[in-house]
Write a protein that holds these residues in place. Structure first.
Motif, PDB file in Angstrom:
ATOM      1  N   VAL A 155       0.833  -1.214   0.000  1.00 46.08           N
ATOM      2  CA  VAL A 155       0.000   0.000   0.000  1.00 46.08           C
ATOM      3  C   VAL A 155       0.862   1.257   0.000  1.00 46.08           C
ATOM      4  CG1 VAL A 155      -1.814   1.276   1.196  1.00 46.08           C
ATOM      5  CG2 VAL A 155      -1.752  -1.189   1.336  1.00 46.08           C
ATOM      6  N   GLN A 156       1.982   1.179   0.714  1.00 46.86           N
ATOM      7  CA  GLN A 156       2.827   2.373   0.814  1.00 46.86           C
ATOM      8  C   GLN A 156       3.639   2.615  -0.461  1.00 46.86           C
ATOM      9  OE1 GLN A 156       2.549   4.715   2.986  1.00 46.86           O
ATOM     10  NE2 GLN A 156       0.992   3.513   4.065  1.00 46.86           N
ATOM     11  N   GLY A 157       3.802   1.585  -1.272  1.00 47.48           N
ATOM     12  CA  GLY A 157       4.590   1.734  -2.496  1.00 47.48           C
ATOM     13  C   GLY A 157       6.007   2.190  -2.195  1.00 47.48           C
ATOM     14  N   THR A 163       7.186  13.669  -5.959  1.00 44.25           N
ATOM     15  CA  THR A 163       6.742  13.087  -7.220  1.00 44.25           C
ATOM     16  C   THR A 163       6.880  14.133  -8.327  1.00 44.25           C
ATOM     17  OG1 THR A 163       5.241  11.601  -6.093  1.00 44.25           O
ATOM     18  CG2 THR A 163       4.775  12.038  -8.411  1.00 44.25           C
ATOM     19  N   TYR A 215      -5.049  13.437 -11.615  1.00 39.64           N
ATOM     20  CA  TYR A 215      -4.294  14.226 -10.630  1.00 39.64           C
ATOM     21  C   TYR A 215      -4.733  13.960  -9.194  1.00 39.64           C
ATOM     22  CZ  TYR A 215      -2.016  16.824 -14.312  1.00 39.64           C
ATOM     23  OH  TYR A 215      -1.244  17.166 -15.382  1.00 39.64           O
ATOM     24  N   VAL A 216      -5.998  13.577  -9.010  1.00 34.85           N
ATOM     25  CA  VAL A 216      -6.438  13.326  -7.640  1.00 34.85           C
ATOM     26  C   VAL A 216      -6.587  11.826  -7.363  1.00 34.85           C
ATOM     27  CG1 VAL A 216      -7.421  15.573  -7.131  1.00 34.85           C
ATOM     28  CG2 VAL A 216      -8.827  13.909  -8.296  1.00 34.85           C
ATOM     29  N   HIS A 217      -5.777  11.038  -8.048  1.00 37.49           N
ATOM     30  CA  HIS A 217      -5.774   9.604  -7.774  1.00 37.49           C
ATOM     31  C   HIS A 217      -5.316   9.384  -6.339  1.00 37.49           C
ATOM     32  CE1 HIS A 217      -5.272   5.321  -8.210  1.00 37.49           C
ATOM     33  NE2 HIS A 217      -4.013   5.422  -7.828  1.00 37.49           N
ATOM     34  N   ILE A 223      -6.600   1.134  -1.017  1.00 36.57           N
ATOM     35  CA  ILE A 223      -6.786   1.297   0.436  1.00 36.57           C
ATOM     36  C   ILE A 223      -8.127   0.731   0.905  1.00 36.57           C
ATOM     37  CG2 ILE A 223      -5.218   3.278   0.627  1.00 36.57           C
ATOM     38  CD1 ILE A 223      -7.645   5.101   0.826  1.00 36.57           C
TER      39      ILE A 223
ATOM     40  N   GLY B  53      -6.191  17.119  -3.963  1.00 32.99           N
ATOM     41  CA  GLY B  53      -6.570  15.714  -3.890  1.00 32.99           C
ATOM     42  C   GLY B  53      -7.851  15.479  -3.102  1.00 32.99           C
ATOM     43  N   SER B  96      -2.543  14.359  -3.013  1.00 31.72           N
ATOM     44  CA  SER B  96      -2.262  13.205  -3.865  1.00 31.72           C
ATOM     45  C   SER B  96      -0.858  13.392  -4.440  1.00 31.72           C
ATOM     46  CB  SER B  96      -3.291  13.127  -4.992  1.00 31.72           C
ATOM     47  OG  SER B  96      -3.172  14.251  -5.830  1.00 31.72           O
ATOM     48  N   ARG B  97      -0.145  12.311  -4.642  1.00 33.68           N
ATOM     49  CA  ARG B  97       1.240  12.424  -5.134  1.00 33.68           C
ATOM     50  C   ARG B  97       1.272  13.070  -6.512  1.00 33.68           C
ATOM     51  NH1 ARG B  97       4.611  10.402  -1.389  1.00 33.68           N
ATOM     52  NH2 ARG B  97       3.625   8.975   0.061  1.00 33.68           N
ATOM     53  N   HIS B  98       0.201  12.855  -7.272  1.00 38.77           N
ATOM     54  CA  HIS B  98       0.155  13.465  -8.600  1.00 38.77           C
ATOM     55  C   HIS B  98      -0.030  14.983  -8.531  1.00 38.77           C
ATOM     56  CE1 HIS B  98      -1.105   9.356 -10.540  1.00 38.77           C
ATOM     57  NE2 HIS B  98       0.131   9.381 -10.109  1.00 38.77           N
ATOM     58  N   MET B  99      -0.408  15.494  -7.372  1.00 37.68           N
ATOM     59  CA  MET B  99      -0.568  16.939  -7.207  1.00 37.68           C
ATOM     60  C   MET B  99       0.579  17.548  -6.404  1.00 37.68           C
ATOM     61  SD  MET B  99      -2.946  18.535  -8.710  1.00 37.68           S
ATOM     62  CE  MET B  99      -3.160  20.054  -7.781  1.00 37.68           C
ATOM     63  N   GLN B 100       1.509  16.723  -5.976  1.00 42.77           N
ATOM     64  CA  GLN B 100       2.557  17.212  -5.076  1.00 42.77           C
ATOM     65  C   GLN B 100       3.360  18.359  -5.705  1.00 42.77           C
ATOM     66  OE1 GLN B 100       5.359  14.218  -3.880  1.00 42.77           O
ATOM     67  NE2 GLN B 100       6.044  15.372  -2.085  1.00 42.77           N
ATOM     68  N   GLU B 128      -9.517  10.156   5.723  1.00 40.61           N
ATOM     69  CA  GLU B 128      -9.921   8.799   5.362  1.00 40.61           C
ATOM     70  C   GLU B 128      -8.876   8.133   4.457  1.00 40.61           C
ATOM     71  OE1 GLU B 128     -12.769   7.817   6.852  1.00 40.61           O
ATOM     72  OE2 GLU B 128     -12.404   5.803   6.073  1.00 40.61           O
ATOM     73  N   PHE B 129      -8.035   8.920   3.809  1.00 42.67           N
ATOM     74  CA  PHE B 129      -7.109   8.361   2.812  1.00 42.67           C
ATOM     75  C   PHE B 129      -5.707   8.108   3.355  1.00 42.67           C
ATOM     76  CE2 PHE B 129     -10.325  10.989   0.794  1.00 42.67           C
ATOM     77  CZ  PHE B 129     -10.928  10.062  -0.034  1.00 42.67           C
ATOM     78  N   GLN B 131      -1.762   8.125   4.295  1.00 40.46           N
ATOM     79  CA  GLN B 131      -0.568   8.148   3.443  1.00 40.46           C
ATOM     80  C   GLN B 131      -0.460   6.832   2.707  1.00 40.46           C
ATOM     81  OE1 GLN B 131       3.509   8.623   4.905  1.00 40.46           O
ATOM     82  NE2 GLN B 131       2.846  10.586   5.740  1.00 40.46           N
ATOM     83  N   SER B 132      -0.123   6.889   1.443  1.00 42.57           N
ATOM     84  CA  SER B 132       0.002   5.646   0.684  1.00 42.57           C
ATOM     85  C   SER B 132       0.862   5.892  -0.544  1.00 42.57           C
ATOM     86  CB  SER B 132      -1.386   5.185   0.235  1.00 42.57           C
ATOM     87  OG  SER B 132      -1.867   6.064  -0.754  1.00 42.57           O
ATOM     88  N   TYR B 133       0.925   4.904  -1.402  1.00 45.76           N
ATOM     89  CA  TYR B 133       1.640   5.073  -2.667  1.00 45.76           C
ATOM     90  C   TYR B 133       1.070   6.234  -3.474  1.00 45.76           C
ATOM     91  CZ  TYR B 133      -2.153   3.323  -5.612  1.00 45.76           C
ATOM     92  OH  TYR B 133      -3.335   3.193  -6.280  1.00 45.76           O
ATOM     93  N   ALA B 134      -0.213   6.582  -3.190  1.00 45.80           N
ATOM     94  CA  ALA B 134      -0.885   7.600  -3.995  1.00 45.80           C
ATOM     95  C   ALA B 134      -1.033   8.943  -3.278  1.00 45.80           C
ATOM     96  CB  ALA B 134      -2.260   7.099  -4.415  1.00 45.80           C
ATOM     97  N   CYS B 135      -0.937   8.957  -1.950  1.00 48.47           N
ATOM     98  CA  CYS B 135      -1.166  10.187  -1.187  1.00 48.47           C
ATOM     99  C   CYS B 135      -0.017  10.501  -0.243  1.00 48.47           C
ATOM    100  CB  CYS B 135      -2.424  10.077  -0.337  1.00 48.47           C
ATOM    101  SG  CYS B 135      -3.937  10.076  -1.278  1.00 48.47           S
TER     102      CYS B 135
END
Ligand code: SF4
Lengths: 536, 168
Positions: A155-157, A163, A215-217, A223, B53, B96-100, B128-129, B131-135
């Motif tokens: 999950v943490q990748g 990024t 962008y908001v993935h 999760i 995000g 979100s990491r894509h918005m970082q 609710e989200f 920290q993760s690979y995406a956030c």
């Protein structure tokens, strides 16, 4: 005879050219299974027939709805969902994980394009013959050869500390004298969600628009894994903040199906009330915003005022302005008292009266007419080809509504009137919303009058491992489907929610063509796709 | 036209009084920089909102600040289209990491002195989200945060108090 039967008994030559007269159903594992998704037929076929099925399906006017995959040990299960005349079918195939590939359905169904690219990015499944092999959901947060939804991806990748921006996406280019490009976003000028739009224009005229989302993935599918039903319901309520009720409902419906839990009648009616209140709140907000985008602030002020009053009643009666977490697995979290019912009824009277005063001013306003009529035209053919739903589809003659055509309680106990327009322009999308508000007000009234006595929730039953469910509801943007599979110990193994935006967004690229760049905001608002619901 | 005028007159002014937050409330909002803001911005701030995000729930309530009930502009708080015109960034979402990078660039584009307000549980702590690979989780994991306004989403009143806290 419904269409599945017709479809199955049709002679087709593609499965076995030597015996072209045999019905399809005979080739593919006999008849369709009616479990494990107890309301929807699941039809398992061999992977090599995947695309051929789509070719036949499109000829039969089946609507493509969604596709999603799942990993099971050394295999991937891939699903695609179709609908016709309110009957749903889940097509399923199993492919080997060592060299995962499948013939693409996007060659036939444009609606499948982004969804297959999402599956490609998240699972590393290659879709053979896909018309567009660029990445979609993946930007730069994970590597090309990493697939977040595979089981061995943590999950943490392993994200980089910062990024990098996604700068090398291969946008369609325009060439020729006077053609120029306008990149917009991800950070927009207004208070809206982030996404990127790339325009090719000549003067003010839009020649081409390409959307770049993702962008908001937030890794919602990932999760979700391992969550309990309560926790999944909370997450589903945050897929898209404006659709919290409907997403939560769809997810709960799927989980309840999987667990075999029946929701008490009273809770179902309360769900109906909050879902329709959510629809009205959003339509009010959007109608105001559409008018605001063409500088008619009177309407914006009136609609935001009405929306605020509406949300305040939500807070009084249900404890939350946007109605988050009112729906819970096996029921609802808030009961409505007699007094609350009175309040809800007064709200209906209030809104009807207010709208009866405001709408004539809007209808008679010539500058609105000038800006909204014929602008942002979406033809019924394109609306159908992309499988658009909700007000986007209904404004272009797509006469479909889950609440009427694949009815679920409590809508089976009332009459659902589906708003329809066929002009396909911004004005149509505006007036469809108005009609939907009126229809929703009638529904709420009926729900309150018919509100049965009794419990508002049932005890939860732990579902057996591997049980699945498919929730299908109509949110304010249209049909939402939500797939759930349970693993061991009441824990979610797979969750895939398909927001209506996923099928509606591509229509925006089409409906802006031939419009001028300054009309883009109002075109966009008339469609109002959710970025968050799309990106997951 | 007459219809419009009639509706405007009969609707009247619905804008409500809003009390400035008290000391205890300010503390709860985590405001330590009020003094500086008082000095530097003479009672008016320009805000650039950045959705980094969010689920869009927070934006709906931020929008509500401009409806006639709250009408936040009357307090000298207005939303601007460019970070280059902003004093304050109002950031939502579990970045979100894509918005970082976009958020970092927006932050850099905002002239000094500047303040960052993290709005909503996601922005405050990942919500609710997480920290993760995406956030990236909380906004403070990406840029320095001065004030936090909790809630999922925070109500317009909570937002109003948080923002007025910077000014009054
Ligand atoms: S705090 Fe709540 S409303 Fe705001 S973005 Fe997060 S989940 Fe959505």
């Amino acid at each position: 005879m419904n269409w599945t039967t017709t479809f199955l008994t049709q002679p087709v030559s593609w499965v076995n050219p030597e015996m072209p007269d045999k019905p399809i159903g005979d080739y593919i594992g006999g008849l369709v299974q009616h479990s494990p998704l107890n309301n929807v037929a699941v039809w398992q076929i061999e992977d090599k027939h995947w695309q051929q099925f789509a070719i036949t399906a499109v000829a039969e006017n089946l609507r493509w709805i969604a596709s999603w995959a799942e990993q099971a040990d050394k295999q991937f299960i891939v699903n695609a969902c179709f609908e016709k005349q309110g009957i749903y079918i889940v097509l399923r195939t199993v492919i080997n994980a060592t060299k995962p590939e499948l013939p693409s359905q996007a060659t036939v169904y444009p609606a499948a394009n982004r969804s297959e690219r999402h599956t490609q990015d998240m699972f590393g499944i290659h879709f053979i013959g896909h018309p567009d092999n660029r990445r979609w959901t993946r930007h730069q947060a994970w590597d090309k050869h990493q697939y977040p939804l595979r089981k061995d991806f943590p999950v943490q990748g392993e994200p980089p500390s910062i990024t990098p921006p996604d700068t090398n996406y291969d946008f369609v280019k325009g060439y020729g004298a006077g053609v120029y490009e306008i990149p917009v976003g991800p950070v927009h000028a207004g208070i809206i969600e982030p996404g990127h739009f790339r325009f090719q224009a000549v003067g003010e005229l839009i020649l081409n628009l390409e959307e770049r989302l993702g962008y908001v993935h937030k890794g919602i599918e990932k999760i979700a894994e391992g969550r309990t039903p309560d926790s999944l319901a909370r997450l589903a309520g945050r897929i898209s903040g404006d659709t919290t009720v409907s997403h939560c409902w769809a997810a709960c419906m799927a989980m309840e199906q999987a667990a075999g839990v029946s929701v008490p009648n009273r809770a179902l009616f309360i769900r109906g009330i909050v879902a329709e209140r959510e629809r009205i709140a959003n339509h009010l907000g959007d109608m105001g915003a559409i008018c605001n985008d063409v500088a008619f602030t009177f309407a914006q002020m009136q609609f935001t005022r009405l929306r605020e009053l509406w949300l305040r009643t939500n807070a009084t009666v249900f404890g939350h302005r946007l109605l988050m977490d009112v729906i819970v697995p096996a029921g609802v979290s808030r009961d409505v008292s007699e007094l609350s019912c009175e309040l809800l009824k007064q709200d209906i009277v209030m809104l009807k009266k207010e709208l009866s005063e405001i709408m004539p001013s809007i209808d008679l306003n010539s500058s609105l007419e000038d800006r909204l009529y014929t602008a942002g035209y979406l033809s019924p053919e394109i609306a159908a080809a992309f499988g658009t739903v909700g007000y986007v589809g209904r404004a272009s003659g797509q006469d479909f509504d889950v609440r009427r055509d694949a009815v679920y309680p409590p809508y089976n106990q009332v009459t659902v009137k589906v708003a329809l327009e066929d002009q396909g322009d911004i004005a149509s999308r505006f007036w469809v919303r108005y009609k939907e508000i009126n229809a929703s007000l009638k529904l709420i009234e009926q729900f309150i009058n018919l509100l049965p006595k009794g419990d508002i929730s049932m005890p939860w039953i732990t579902p057996s491992t591997d049980s699945e469910g498919l929730g299908i509801v109509d949110g304010f943007r249209g049909e939402i489907i939500s797939y759930v599979r349970f693993g061991d110990d009441n824990k979610i193994a797979r969750f895939y929610p398909r927001d209506p935006s996923i099928v509606n967004w591509p229509a925006l690229e089409k409906l802006v063509l031939g419009n001028i760049v300054p009309d883009f905001p109002v075109c966009n608002k008339s469609l109002n796709g959710s970025y968050s619901g799309n990106d997951l | 036209m007459l219809n419009i005028l009639k509706k405007i007159v009969t609707t009247g002014i619905v804008t409500e009084k809003c009390k400035a937050p008290k000391d205890a409330e300010l503390e709860a909002l985590g405001i330590e920089i009020k003094r500086h803001i008082d000095k530097k911005f003479s009672g008016s701030i320009a805000i650039r909102q950045v959705d980094a995000g969010s689920c869009n729930g927070c934006e709906l309530e931020i929008h509500a600040l401009n409806n006639p009930f709250y009408d936040i502009e009357r307090f000298g708080i207005h939303f601007v289209a460019s970070p280059r015109h902003a004093d304050v960034l109002l950031v939502t979402g579990p970045v979100s990491r894509h918005m970082q990078t976009a958020l970092l660039r927006t932050y850099d584009a905002t002239p000094n002195p500047k303040w960052v307000v993290a709005v909503g549980d996601c922005a405050v702590c990942g919500g609710e989200f997480g920290q993760s690979y995406a956030c990236c989780g909380a906004v403070s994991n990406v840029i320095p945060v001065d004030v936090t306004i909790a809630g999922c989403p925070p109500t317009p009143l909570a937002l109003m108090k948080g923002l007025l806290g910077l000014l009054v």
